[in-house]
Structure formats: structure tokens, C-alpha cells
Motif scaffolding. Structure first.
Motif, PDB file in Angstrom:
ATOM      1  N   LEU A 304       9.235   2.301   2.494  1.00 17.20           N
ATOM      2  CA  LEU A 304       7.812   2.639   2.561  1.00 17.20           C
ATOM      3  C   LEU A 304       7.565   3.774   3.554  1.00 17.20           C
ATOM      4  O   LEU A 304       6.740   4.660   3.306  1.00 17.20           O
ATOM      5  N   ALA A 310       3.241   5.530  -1.130  1.00 19.94           N
ATOM      6  CA  ALA A 310       3.378   4.092  -1.413  1.00 19.94           C
ATOM      7  C   ALA A 310       2.856   3.270  -0.241  1.00 19.94           C
ATOM      8  O   ALA A 310       2.173   2.255  -0.429  1.00 19.94           O
ATOM      9  N   LEU A 314      -0.231   0.582  -0.298  1.00 19.53           N
ATOM     10  CA  LEU A 314       0.000  -0.794   0.150  1.00 19.53           C
ATOM     11  C   LEU A 314      -1.011  -1.166   1.237  1.00 19.53           C
ATOM     12  O   LEU A 314      -1.571  -2.270   1.228  1.00 19.53           O
ATOM     13  N   VAL A 345       6.231  -3.218  -4.878  1.00 14.81           N
ATOM     14  CA  VAL A 345       7.063  -2.811  -3.746  1.00 14.81           C
ATOM     15  C   VAL A 345       8.226  -3.784  -3.567  1.00 14.81           C
ATOM     16  O   VAL A 345       9.369  -3.376  -3.331  1.00 14.81           O
ATOM     17  N   THR A 349      12.085  -2.681  -3.945  1.00 17.94           N
ATOM     18  CA  THR A 349      12.986  -2.865  -2.805  1.00 17.94           C
ATOM     19  C   THR A 349      14.200  -3.685  -3.210  1.00 17.94           C
ATOM     20  O   THR A 349      15.339  -3.348  -2.854  1.00 17.94           O
ATOM     21  N   PRO A 402       7.914   2.399  -6.654  1.00 16.62           N
ATOM     22  CA  PRO A 402       7.288   1.115  -6.971  1.00 16.62           C
ATOM     23  C   PRO A 402       6.330   1.183  -8.154  1.00 16.62           C
ATOM     24  O   PRO A 402       6.057   0.165  -8.791  1.00 16.62           O
TER      25      PRO A 402
END
Length: 490
Positions: A304, A310, A314, A345, A349, A402
Motif C-alpha cells: 500500500l 490504493a 483504502l 487489498v 496481498t 487490488p
């Protein structure tokens, strides 16, 4: 004495290498079948050094990429002392996972087996594994998370973040969070000096996972075995004390209590599980519960930070939740369910990080697949990482994106390609718990702090996936008022 032990170890290893290779080749010639293409490399060492060398860098992909381009998605190699068939093919990986207990059985290096213990969930087989896997899942399903665990997760994450100021080693703090959460869920302990000391010993145990399992030869393995003994003694004392408490009518709502109430199918007849079985089981669950999730937390923040757009999206999602609830109110299940971009996300990840890069299995019989034969007794490695990072399955597969998970059609048209938690009978029973822990952590992180990396760091993958310098960051607190002022200035 050490020199003699080393000589004997190398001699037996070289002898075993040639014996296994000769037997396999002769057997396949008699059956007029063929191995997947590849090379077994040097005696005993095989291609282990090439694999370790690749996985100690930020870019381990060439080890598999080079062999896939030369031999195809299924190839033969020799790593960690044994001939092994690698699969970078999603269909083959699914076949391996779904045929657990019929064609394949779990198989891990001797160091891992010795350090976890024979009653760990990772090493159990058959009916015992099925029972214990179901028991573990029953303590991490959506209902339990909603009604019991979410409150503890929210509280313990907040408790850890209170002490954050200035320079923070994110990986260390993430380990504290997930270790304390796991100890709470398994044995009802809140953070204390006992849990801190236990975690220090656990870190030594994990360091020995991929060492040579000879105490006189490997100091890392020797320290790991000594730490394992201390951990087992500490857990054994807890088990005995809890048994005494139960005699007085005291009951707790945790995994240890469930083990005491076991039906005796694998333990003492009619009296639940033995102390040894419980200690091994709890010891292994502590490893699984905190090591992988803490790494995912760290890498989510890293990715991030490197993808500001992103991170901004978030933050917006979580600011909406926090402004609706106020500064101090705990997260509820409906809040967790209102984090759609957070789940994107989390998925990305998991796909990029590949904390579990794949799984080892052993062939229980000769197995024919894709025109090749895997000999009985050989190891196979189903590589999740190779599939997750394959451009044929994911566009720009090695880029953190994401938004790919927002597509109604999904991130890929290929089936069975996203398997961060494994699959089949051995799918990780705590997969939903890990998602909740990461989501709650990200919520409190982005609504309470701003941060920048304190220094350059790099991601490495051996012996485990981790940041080389533990990902140091400089953090600053952000109050609800400050966050509102920032929004006005945008």
C-alpha cells in the motif's frame, strides 16, 4: 566428533541420492514410463543451493521461470535431499491437493517434523487429521468470529497500537499482535510477561524449520530444538494447571477446553487427548496462527505504501466507517462486512506475497499425470506462487493491483488459480480468521496513523517470507479532528 558426523551425513546422503535415483530410473524403465523432464543436479545437494540462492533475493521467480521455460509446467528437480517433482500447473496442483490421503500424503523436511511434533495438525493423517481439522475450523468460522473473536481482535489490535510512536519495526509489532491473538484464542491468555517470553522461544523454533536436522552440525537447529523443549514445557504446565481448574468446575471458551472435551478417538479412551497430543497440537497452531498472518500484515502495508492511490482509497473506506462510529467505538461484524475495497487489498496481498509458496506431498504409489509418472515415494511440490504470478492467469501478474478484484467477472478467467490457503482436506482452517485480523489491523492503522518508510528494506523468501530489516517505519498519530481537516483541504 562434529567432523565425523558431517562426513557420515554427507556419505549417507550421497549414497541415498544415487540409490534413489537408480531405483527410480530402473523402475520406470521396467514400466516403460517416464519422469517429468528436468535434472537432479549434484549428488545430495541437487539444485538446493540454486533454490535457496534465488529465494534469498527479492526476485526468486527465475528458479521456477527458467525451468518452466525449458521443461514445461511440470519438471523434475532435487531439493532438500530428495528428488522432487515441481508443479506450476493449476490443474496438477488441484489434483495433488484433492487426492490427499489417496494418492499423496503430507511430507515435510525432517527439521519441521521434529520441531512441530508428531501430533501437529500439519503432520497428522487420516481420521485423526480430519477430526482435528474440523475442530480447528469450528473455532474460526464466521459465526464464532462474529459472536466472540472479533471483539478480542479489535481490542488487542488497539492495545498494541497505543504504544506506537516515532520509529516502529512493523514486522515485530505485527508478530506481537498476531501472537497475542492466537494465544488468547487457544488458551485465553491476555498479553503478559509469560506470553512475551513464549514468543521469544517461538522465534527460535521457526528459525530452525529449514536447517539440517543434526544438532551437532547445525547450531540453528540445536537452538531451535532447545527452544522447542522450553515451549513444550511451558505449554505442558498450562495444560496441567487447566486440568486442575476443570476439576473445580472452571471452564473457558477456547481451543484448549475443546481438546479437553475430545471424544478420545485419538487420545485417552473416554478422556479426551493426552497432554503430549495437546501440547503438540497447540504448539503447531501457535506457529500457524501468528507467523503467516503477521507477515501478511507487514506486506499489505508495504504494498500500500508503494501504491499511494490504493492507500488513499483504502483510507477513504475506513474513514467513512470511523466517522460513522466515532473515535472509540469498537468494530462490529457489519463494519467488517462494509469493507469491499479492503477485501480487494487482502486478496491482492495474498496473491502477490505468497506467504505459503506451495506445499510438499509424497506420492503413495506410482502416479500418472499429464503423460508423466511420479514414482512412489517421490516428493511433489505444488507451487501456488508460480501460478499466482503467471501472466497467463493474471494480467500484469507481478504488479500489485487490488482493483483487479473489483471486476464482476473476477481477476482471471482461469479456474483453480487462486489458492493462498491451499485446498482439499488440508485447506488452512483459519483462512477467514486471517482475513478478519488483517482487515481490523488495516482499519485502525490507516485511521490512527500516517507513516513513511524509515529506511530502504527488501523482501526475501528464505527460510521464510519476511522483510530483511523488519520493515521500519516512522509513524505519526492522526486524530479524528485532524483527519476531518485533511479532508476539507483536499
Amino acid at each position: 566428533m562434529d567432523a565425523i558426523n558431517l562426513f557420515l551425513y554427507l556419505f549417507l546422503s550421497v549414497f541415498t541420492f544415487y540409490l534413489v535415483r537408480g531405483m527410480a530410473v530402473a523402475h520406470l524403465r521396467r514400466r516403460k514410463t517416464r519422469l517429468p523432464p528436468g535434472t537432479l543436479g549434484l549428488p545430495f545437494i541437487g539444485e538446493t543451493l540454486q533454490l535457496i540462492s534465488a529465494y534469498k533475493t527479492e526476485n526468486p521467480e527465475p528458479f521456477i521461470d527458467d525451468r518452466v521455460s525449458k521443461y514445461g509446467n511440470i519438471f523434475t528437480t532435487h531439493v532438500f535431499g530428495e528428488p522432487t517433482v515441481f508443479s506450476a500447473d493449476p490443474e496438477t496442483n488441484r489434483f495433488i491437493l484433492q487426492n490427499e490421503g489417496r494418492l499423496f500424503e503430507s511430507s515435510y523436511p525432517g527439521s519441521i517434523q521434529n520441531l512441530l511434533g508428531r501430533y501437529s495438525l500439519l503432520l497428522m493423517r487420516g481420521t485423526l487429521h480430519k477430526r482435528m481439522h474440523s475442530l480447528t475450523m469450528s473455532f474460526a468460522n464466521s459465526s464464532i468470529l462474529k459472536d466472540h473473536l472479533l471483539a478480542d481482535i479489535d481490542r488487542l489490535v488497539r492495545l498494541n497500537l497505543v504504544s506506537w510512536t516515532g520509529r516502529v519495526f512493523l514486522m515485530d509489532e505485527a508478530k506481537k499482535i498476531t501472537f497475542n491473538l492466537t494465544v488468547k484464542q487457544l488458551m485465553s491468555f491476555d498479553p503478559c510477561e509469560w506470553t512475551e517470553n513464549l514468543m521469544k522461544e517461538y522465534m527460535l523454533v521457526i528459525e530452525g524449520f529449514f536447517s539440517i536436522p543434526l544438532p551437532n552440525f547445525s547450531s540453528t537447529y540445536r537452538k531451535a530444538i532447545q527452544a522447542r523443549t522450553k515451549v513444550a514445557e511451558a505449554l505442558g504446565l498450562v495444560v496441567r494447571d487447566r486440568r486442575k481448574e476443570r476439576e473445580g468446575g472452571d471452564r473457558k471458551n477456547d481451543m484448549l477446553e475443546a481438546l479437553f472435551e475430545g471424544d478420545g478417538a485419538a487420545g485417552v479412551e473416554g478422556g479426551g487427548f493426552s497432554d503430549e497430543e495437546i501440547v503438540d497440537f497447540i504448539l503447531a497452531l501457535l506457529v500457524a496462527g501468528y507467523e503467516t498472518t503477521s507477515t501478511i500484515m507487514t506486506l499489505a502495508v508495504k504494498f500500500l505504501t508503494e501504491t499511494p492511490h490504493a492507500l488513499s482509497q483504502l483510507k477513504e473506506e475506513h474513514e467513512e466507517i470511523r466517522l460513522r462510529k466515532g473515535e472509540v467505538e469498537s468494530l462490529q461484524w457489519e463494519d467488517y462486512k462494509s469493507m469491499p475495497f479492503t477485501q480487494c487489498v487482502v486478496n491482492e496481498t495474498l496473491r502477490i506475497a505468497n506467504i505459503i509458496s506451495g506445499v510438499f506431498r509424497r506420492a503413495m504409489t506410482d502416479i500418472n499425470i499429464k503423460g508423466y509418472t511420479i514414482p512412489k515415494g517421490w516428493k511433489v511440490f505444488a507451487s501456488f506462487r508460480a501460478v499466482h504470478l503467471d501472466h497467463e492467469h493474471f494480467k500484469d501478474a507481478r504488479t500489485f493491483d487490488p482493483w483487479r478484484w473489483q471486476s464482476s467477472a473476477g481477476p482471471t478467467s482461469s479456474p483453480n488459480v487462486f489458492t493462498p490457503f491451499g485446498g482439499g482436506p488440508r485447506r488452512c482452517p483459519g483462512y477467514e480468521l486471517a482475513r478478519v485480523e488483517l482487515s481490523v489491523f488495516l482499519h485502525h492503522l490507516v485511521t490512527r496513523f500516517s507513516w513513511v518508510p524509515a529506511e530502504a528494506d527488501k523482501l526475501i523468501f528464505f527460510p521464510t517470507t519476511r522483510m530483511q530489516k523488519r520493515y521500519p517505519i516512522n509513524v505519526e498519530h492522526r486524530s479524528l479532528f485532524e483527519r476531518r481537516e485533511e479532508e476539507k483541504g483536499l
